[in-house]
Design a protein around this motif. Sequence first.
Motif, PDB file in Angstrom:
ATOM      1  N   ALA A 122       0.825  -1.222   0.000  1.00  0.00           N
ATOM      2  CA  ALA A 122       0.000   0.000   0.000  1.00  0.00           C
ATOM      3  C   ALA A 122       0.855   1.266   0.000  1.00  0.00           C
ATOM      4  O   ALA A 122       0.324   2.364   0.043  1.00  0.00           O
ATOM      5  CB  ALA A 122      -0.935   0.000   1.199  1.00  0.00           C
ATOM      6  N   HIS A 123       2.183   1.099  -0.030  1.00  0.00           N
ATOM      7  CA  HIS A 123       3.105   2.237  -0.101  1.00  0.00           C
ATOM      8  C   HIS A 123       2.921   3.234   1.030  1.00  0.00           C
ATOM      9  O   HIS A 123       2.998   4.444   0.826  1.00  0.00           O
ATOM     10  CB  HIS A 123       2.992   2.928  -1.460  1.00  0.00           C
ATOM     11  CG  HIS A 123       3.202   1.988  -2.601  1.00  0.00           C
ATOM     12  ND1 HIS A 123       4.441   1.493  -2.922  1.00  0.00           N
ATOM     13  CD2 HIS A 123       2.331   1.412  -3.444  1.00  0.00           C
ATOM     14  CE1 HIS A 123       4.316   0.652  -3.935  1.00  0.00           C
ATOM     15  NE2 HIS A 123       3.053   0.589  -4.263  1.00  0.00           N
ATOM     16  N   CYS A 124       2.654   2.725   2.226  1.00  0.00           N
ATOM     17  CA  CYS A 124       2.477   3.617   3.379  1.00  0.00           C
ATOM     18  C   CYS A 124       3.731   4.467   3.591  1.00  0.00           C
ATOM     19  O   CYS A 124       3.649   5.640   3.919  1.00  0.00           O
ATOM     20  CB  CYS A 124       2.205   2.822   4.649  1.00  0.00           C
ATOM     21  SG  CYS A 124       0.940   1.545   4.495  1.00  0.00           S
ATOM     22  N   GLY A 125       4.896   3.842   3.390  1.00  0.00           N
ATOM     23  CA  GLY A 125       6.150   4.529   3.672  1.00  0.00           C
ATOM     24  C   GLY A 125       6.499   5.635   2.690  1.00  0.00           C
ATOM     25  O   GLY A 125       7.285   6.519   2.999  1.00  0.00           O
ATOM     26  N   SER A 126       5.904   5.600   1.497  1.00  0.00           N
ATOM     27  CA  SER A 126       6.159   6.654   0.515  1.00  0.00           C
ATOM     28  C   SER A 126       5.709   7.995   1.092  1.00  0.00           C
ATOM     29  O   SER A 126       6.362   9.012   0.896  1.00  0.00           O
ATOM     30  CB  SER A 126       5.417   6.358  -0.786  1.00  0.00           C
ATOM     31  OG  SER A 126       5.686   7.325  -1.767  1.00  0.00           O
ATOM     32  N   CYS A 127       4.613   7.980   1.808  1.00  0.00           N
ATOM     33  CA  CYS A 127       4.117   9.219   2.420  1.00  0.00           C
ATOM     34  C   CYS A 127       4.595   9.382   3.866  1.00  0.00           C
ATOM     35  O   CYS A 127       5.129  10.414   4.245  1.00  0.00           O
ATOM     36  CB  CYS A 127       2.587   9.236   2.412  1.00  0.00           C
ATOM     37  SG  CYS A 127       1.888   9.516   0.775  1.00  0.00           S
ATOM     38  N   HIS A 128       4.396   8.335   4.687  1.00  0.00           N
ATOM     39  CA  HIS A 128       4.706   8.456   6.128  1.00  0.00           C
ATOM     40  C   HIS A 128       6.199   8.301   6.419  1.00  0.00           C
ATOM     41  O   HIS A 128       6.604   8.422   7.563  1.00  0.00           O
ATOM     42  CB  HIS A 128       3.920   7.409   6.929  1.00  0.00           C
ATOM     43  CG  HIS A 128       2.440   7.688   6.971  1.00  0.00           C
ATOM     44  ND1 HIS A 128       1.886   8.543   7.894  1.00  0.00           N
ATOM     45  CD2 HIS A 128       1.416   7.243   6.201  1.00  0.00           C
ATOM     46  CE1 HIS A 128       0.564   8.599   7.693  1.00  0.00           C
ATOM     47  NE2 HIS A 128       0.260   7.821   6.667  1.00  0.00           N
ATOM     48  N   LEU A 129       6.975   8.012   5.396  1.00  0.00           N
ATOM     49  CA  LEU A 129       8.414   7.718   5.417  1.00  0.00           C
ATOM     50  C   LEU A 129       8.641   6.292   5.937  1.00  0.00           C
ATOM     51  O   LEU A 129       7.851   5.773   6.725  1.00  0.00           O
ATOM     52  CB  LEU A 129       9.201   8.729   6.249  1.00  0.00           C
ATOM     53  CG  LEU A 129       9.210  10.157   5.667  1.00  0.00           C
ATOM     54  CD1 LEU A 129      10.071  11.082   6.517  1.00  0.00           C
ATOM     55  CD2 LEU A 129       9.700  10.171   4.220  1.00  0.00           C
ATOM     56  N   PRO A 130       9.718   5.668   5.462  1.00  0.00           N
ATOM     57  CA  PRO A 130       9.941   4.249   5.775  1.00  0.00           C
ATOM     58  C   PRO A 130      10.005   3.946   7.279  1.00  0.00           C
ATOM     59  O   PRO A 130       9.635   2.865   7.706  1.00  0.00           O
ATOM     60  CB  PRO A 130      11.279   3.958   5.085  1.00  0.00           C
ATOM     61  CG  PRO A 130      11.351   4.941   3.958  1.00  0.00           C
ATOM     62  CD  PRO A 130      10.675   6.188   4.466  1.00  0.00           C
ATOM     63  N   ASP A 131      10.475   4.911   8.079  1.00  0.00           N
ATOM     64  CA  ASP A 131      10.502   4.662   9.533  1.00  0.00           C
ATOM     65  C   ASP A 131       9.234   5.181  10.232  1.00  0.00           C
ATOM     66  O   ASP A 131       9.165   5.205  11.454  1.00  0.00           O
ATOM     67  CB  ASP A 131      11.752   5.297  10.162  1.00  0.00           C
ATOM     68  CG  ASP A 131      11.765   6.823  10.028  1.00  0.00           C
ATOM     69  OD1 ASP A 131      10.834   7.373   9.368  1.00  0.00           O
ATOM     70  OD2 ASP A 131      12.673   7.464  10.572  1.00  0.00           O
ATOM     71  N   PHE A 132       8.256   5.612   9.450  1.00  0.00           N
ATOM     72  CA  PHE A 132       6.965   6.087   9.954  1.00  0.00           C
ATOM     73  C   PHE A 132       7.086   7.262  10.919  1.00  0.00           C
ATOM     74  O   PHE A 132       6.289   7.417  11.835  1.00  0.00           O
ATOM     75  CB  PHE A 132       6.167   4.932  10.585  1.00  0.00           C
ATOM     76  CG  PHE A 132       5.798   3.895   9.568  1.00  0.00           C
ATOM     77  CD1 PHE A 132       4.693   4.069   8.746  1.00  0.00           C
ATOM     78  CD2 PHE A 132       6.592   2.757   9.384  1.00  0.00           C
ATOM     79  CE1 PHE A 132       4.374   3.143   7.771  1.00  0.00           C
ATOM     80  CE2 PHE A 132       6.275   1.820   8.409  1.00  0.00           C
ATOM     81  CZ  PHE A 132       5.165   2.012   7.606  1.00  0.00           C
ATOM     82  N   SER A 133       8.104   8.096  10.675  1.00  0.00           N
ATOM     83  CA  SER A 133       8.264   9.274  11.529  1.00  0.00           C
ATOM     84  C   SER A 133       7.436  10.456  11.024  1.00  0.00           C
ATOM     85  O   SER A 133       7.338  11.475  11.694  1.00  0.00           O
ATOM     86  CB  SER A 133       9.741   9.676  11.589  1.00  0.00           C
ATOM     87  OG  SER A 133      10.222   9.912  10.280  1.00  0.00           O
ATOM     88  N   GLY A 134       6.833  10.340   9.825  1.00  0.00           N
ATOM     89  CA  GLY A 134       5.981  11.405   9.304  1.00  0.00           C
ATOM     90  C   GLY A 134       6.769  12.604   8.826  1.00  0.00           C
ATOM     91  O   GLY A 134       7.981  12.704   9.038  1.00  0.00           O
ATOM     92  N   ARG A 135       6.103  13.512   8.175  1.00  0.00           N
ATOM     93  CA  ARG A 135       6.740  14.743   7.688  1.00  0.00           C
ATOM     94  C   ARG A 135       5.644  15.702   7.217  1.00  0.00           C
ATOM     95  O   ARG A 135       4.589  15.290   6.758  1.00  0.00           O
ATOM     96  CB  ARG A 135       7.647  14.443   6.511  1.00  0.00           C
ATOM     97  CG  ARG A 135       6.854  13.730   5.445  1.00  0.00           C
ATOM     98  CD  ARG A 135       7.536  13.752   4.119  1.00  0.00           C
ATOM     99  NE  ARG A 135       7.065  12.647   3.311  1.00  0.00           N
ATOM    100  CZ  ARG A 135       7.454  12.448   2.070  1.00  0.00           C
ATOM    101  NH1 ARG A 135       8.321  13.251   1.524  1.00  0.00           N
ATOM    102  NH2 ARG A 135       6.974  11.448   1.391  1.00  0.00           N
ATOM    103  N   ASP A 136       5.920  16.967   7.316  1.00  0.00           N
ATOM    104  CA  ASP A 136       4.979  17.995   6.852  1.00  0.00           C
ATOM    105  C   ASP A 136       3.538  17.697   7.295  1.00  0.00           C
ATOM    106  O   ASP A 136       3.274  17.596   8.463  1.00  0.00           O
ATOM    107  CB  ASP A 136       5.058  18.148   5.324  1.00  0.00           C
ATOM    108  CG  ASP A 136       6.454  18.521   4.861  1.00  0.00           C
ATOM    109  OD1 ASP A 136       7.086  19.330   5.560  1.00  0.00           O
ATOM    110  OD2 ASP A 136       6.915  17.986   3.841  1.00  0.00           O
TER     111      ASP A 136
END
Lengths: 191, 399
Positions: A122-136
């Motif tokens: 589902a490419h969650c990491g493309s948005c949430h980043l691979p370590d799921f730290s989030g951004r913007d």
Amino acid sequence: MLLRFTGRWAWLTALFVSAAGAQSIPERLAQCAACHGAEGVSAISGTPSLAGQPELFMENQLVLIREGVREVAPAMAAALNGVKDADIRALARHFAALKPPPPAGKPDAGTARRARELSRKAHCGSCHLPDFSGRDQIPRLAGQREEYLLEAMRAYRDNRRSGGDTIMAASLYGIADADLQVLARFLARLP
Amino acid sequence: MKRTLLAAALLVAMTAYAQPKPPPAWHQGKPPALADSKLAPLPGRMTETPASEIPINKLKLPKGFAVEIWATGMPGGRAMARGDKGKIYLGTRGIGRVYEVTDDGTRRSVRVVVDKLVQPAGVAMHGGSLYVMAINKVLRFDGIEGDPGVAPVDLTDKFDLPPEQHHNWKYIAFGPDGKLYVPFGAPCNICEPPKEYAQIRRYNADGSGKEVIATGVRNTQGFTWHPKTGELWFTDHGRDWMGDKGPEDELNRMTKAGLNFGYPYCHAKGVLDADFKRADGCEGVTLPVSTLGPHAAAMGVIFYTGSMFPKEYQNTMFIARKGSWNRTVKFGFDVVNVRPSKEGKKASVKPFLTGFLEDAKAGKFWGRPAYLLQMPDGALLVSDEQMGAIYRISYVGKK
């Protein structure tokens, strides 16, 4: 008598709300802390931790909640009644600077494997980043409360997250509850 | 393997038609090479940006033109509609508001007309009424310029709006025929769209007389009519996840009703889709007059008919390109001047207003021009969705 009481309550509420409009940032933060935890790490079921969330994500969510576009628990919404944009920015800045919540232990190998597989598809990491730290505008998921993550994902998937991002919602279409549970268990246990 | 899966998925979707599953908007069509990509939609702002935080001096224009900040304080403000009395209405997406801007000649004030709507991007003025279209609601505010408190008439039931949200925020406008033109985008990045989507419709002003006038339209966020021929010209966003090169956004011309503009099989000037493959995918498809750049997010479009700008701009087009996210090196973030050839079969595309994009490789930008409005004096207003502001472009050089 009852009527008079109603009237008095209405008057008291009005007073409280107008006072709420004039609160200082530390006064507001004390209010937030009652639910979200003193250091932005929540100990209350269903209430998310805010510590270390990207500033813009919180800014946007606070505006959406204040505007009534994102519907949340009335007490949470009330805390934002009449809060000006500048104060919202200050609140977001405060929580963004706090140390992210500690992970809720370590995920077992099976959970981690399945969660990574789902997330890759589902490419969650493309948005949430691979370590799921989030951004913007995209939230941190690592170390967030498990039951909160699960309910948030269900709400997106079932089109119940009012004001939610439409691509985010679409990322979860068709993912079964059991898999959402795996994702929530995994994400809550990431540092 | 992948194709079998796709076919199976389609079959499931078809057999389950009574209870259609929302098509996944995101991960369809993302090739393995991009699986580790960190591209994501660009963040918007929902709080007010004061004029002092807008670096207007960074903007560049051809010689003789000037730009100034005209109005601020409208987070998310995008499409603009101007009433006869000069008030300007702006739609938004996430923040759910419609703004009204009042100009007293020296300064502008802003108020919120309506809020708590689901992406009320569509605004149009017609016969003194403001039409607002959200994803799931249509409201009409009669005589609003003179009656700020007027209660809206709810026209939602008349318009037969389908339920999917993705790509179904709207640009709306009344045509020379007095009809309301409304797009219904594909509810996904790339998919076989259900029959209510990937099309442009027109309605009578009261919502009756629904007519689908164009199909194969992925996501148009701007259209207008040629000042001489009366033909509809529209921009359309190309799909994501086919790489940095495209497929490019389109500038289309609708010479008659009933044309197919290609989605999901045929993109740009005849690019076949990577996921929905058909050898004859471009057959019978009306190709664009011009492409507008890869992932550029071409938005508002106007034909310039004012008397302020030099003559060479007469009846040429201006198009705002909000800028790409699905591209490793960013593109767009500008307003271009587009000059169609005499027969309207091709067009030149030249930068006009630039400077929003500071570092294409690093993805650094500060503003996102979205829509355009020609003022009675011939000046051009540009809305910036990122800054929640309107800029005014005027010609100050010698003609």
